[in-house]
Enzyme design. Structure first.
Site, PDB file in Angstrom:
ATOM      1  N   SER A 154       0.819  -1.212   0.000  1.00  0.00           N
ATOM      2  CA  SER A 154       0.000   0.000   0.000  1.00  0.00           C
ATOM      3  C   SER A 154       0.856   1.266   0.000  1.00  0.00           C
ATOM      4  CB  SER A 154      -0.900   0.025   1.225  1.00  0.00           C
ATOM      5  OG  SER A 154      -1.714  -1.117   1.265  1.00  0.00           O
TER       6      SER A 154
HETATM    7  N1  SAH Z   1      -1.560  -3.456   3.202  1.00  0.00           N
HETATM    8  C1  SAH Z   1      -0.908  -4.416   2.334  1.00  0.00           C
HETATM    9  C2  SAH Z   1      -1.601  -4.366   0.997  1.00  0.00           C
HETATM   10  C3  SAH Z   1      -1.605  -5.635   0.268  1.00  0.00           C
HETATM   11  S1  SAH Z   1      -2.582  -5.614  -1.214  1.00  0.00           S
HETATM   12  C4  SAH Z   1       0.563  -4.038   2.244  1.00  0.00           C
HETATM   13  O1  SAH Z   1       0.909  -2.941   2.715  1.00  0.00           O
HETATM   14  O2  SAH Z   1       1.371  -4.800   1.719  1.00  0.00           O
HETATM   15  C5  SAH Z   1      -4.047  -6.413  -0.659  1.00  0.00           C
HETATM   16  C6  SAH Z   1      -3.923  -7.836  -0.258  1.00  0.00           C
HETATM   17  O3  SAH Z   1      -5.251  -8.331  -0.033  1.00  0.00           O
HETATM   18  C7  SAH Z   1      -3.304  -8.757  -1.292  1.00  0.00           C
HETATM   19  O4  SAH Z   1      -2.183  -9.372  -0.748  1.00  0.00           O
HETATM   20  C8  SAH Z   1      -4.399  -9.775  -1.605  1.00  0.00           C
HETATM   21  O5  SAH Z   1      -3.921 -11.088  -1.830  1.00  0.00           O
HETATM   22  C9  SAH Z   1      -5.253  -9.704  -0.347  1.00  0.00           C
HETATM   23  N2  SAH Z   1      -6.615 -10.193  -0.505  1.00  0.00           N
HETATM   24  C10 SAH Z   1      -7.459 -10.034  -1.563  1.00  0.00           C
HETATM   25  N3  SAH Z   1      -8.634 -10.653  -1.332  1.00  0.00           N
HETATM   26  C11 SAH Z   1      -8.548 -11.212  -0.098  1.00  0.00           C
HETATM   27  C12 SAH Z   1      -9.430 -11.980   0.702  1.00  0.00           C
HETATM   28  N4  SAH Z   1     -10.670 -12.305   0.290  1.00  0.00           N
HETATM   29  N5  SAH Z   1      -9.002 -12.377   1.912  1.00  0.00           N
HETATM   30  C13 SAH Z   1      -7.763 -12.070   2.370  1.00  0.00           C
HETATM   31  N6  SAH Z   1      -6.871 -11.336   1.657  1.00  0.00           N
HETATM   32  C14 SAH Z   1      -7.260 -10.917   0.436  1.00  0.00           C
END
Ligand code: SAH
Length: 219
Positions: A69
């Site tokens: 993010s």
């Molecule tokens: N805050 C994180 C952002 C990661 S992007 C950071 O700073 O790295 C969002 C994440 O949500 C991804 O890794 C994706 O795999 C996850 N995601 C998407 N759908 C999901 C679900 N249904 N349950 C759990 N995680 C999910």
């Protein structure tokens, strides 16, 4: 033990300070949040090839089609969630790299975080351990179900966008707690803050954002 400034030279230190100035200018006023972003080494959570861009205020790829993010969004979500008070237990949906988990770990007593891609979860677990983050609990599951065993939560933050708010997340909010969540179709969503009151929920709209979709599947 908490993650802290480590293993970086003065150049990187200055780059980090620039990021903090930028967050301040963007309206992040919560000093605890700014301190937490300052203390977490974001470069650790991304590929070495992109490490020179770690303190830019931008999302970056972390593999598997996902992104770490943008620091401003992490700070904005934490500020909305916290409202100036110390959090007890927080639920994060979408662990991804683990970066936001590390930021949250300094603002809450306990962080519960759920990720659907096992390889990302494993990497995040390793990195968090390496940084000495001991109060984050990670789970490989579909985050739209929340984590009922540890509910109710003092705050819930969602890092991937569903088309509609998953009902279990509302059900797992403690009275007075807030859910910060992007909602809408791929490409553009609205960042919403839902607060659970004694007998109803109130909803506030923040800015337009662009998150990866919250994937619905059975794991
Ligand atoms: N805050 C994180 C952002 C990661 S992007 C950071 O700073 O790295 C969002 C994440 O949500 C991804 O890794 C994706 O795999 C996850 N995601 C998407 N759908 C999901 C679900 N249904 N349950 C759990 N995680 C999910």
């Amino acid at each position: 033990m908490k993650p802290d400034i480590q293993g970086i030279g003065m150049t990187s230190f200055r780059t980090r300070e620039r990021l903090i100035q930028r967050l301040r200018a963007g309206g992040i006023t919560d000093q605890e949040v700014l301190d937490s972003v300052r203390a977490v080494p974001r470069h650790v959570f991304i590929d070495e090839a992109l490490a020179s861009r770690a303190y830019e205020d931008t999302a970056l790829p972390i593999g598997y089609g996902q992104t770490i993010s943008q620091p401003y969004i992490v700070a904005r979500m934490c500020q909305c969630l916290r409202q100036g008070r110390r959090l007890q237990n927080v639920l994060e949906i979408g662990t991804g790299s683990g970066y936001q988990t590390a930021v949250l770990s300094r603002l809450a007593e306990r962080v519960y975080t759920v990720e659907r891609i096992d390889a990302l979860l494993k990497r995040a677990r390793l990195l968090l351990r390496r940084l000495g983050v001991l109060n984050a609990h990670l789970r490989h599951a579909d985050g739209s179900q929340g984590w009922p065993e540890h509910a109710p939560f003092d705050g819930i933050v969602v890092s991937a966008a569903p088309a509609e708010i998953p009902p279990p997340l509302l059900a797992q909010l403690a009275p007075g707690a807030r859910l910060v969540i992007p909602v809408g179709d791929a490409g553009m969503q609205e960042l919403l803050v839902i607060q659970r009151n004694e007998s109803d929920f109130t909803r506030e709209r923040l800015e337009l954002v662009n998150f990866v979709p919250l994937v619905k599947d059975r794991l």
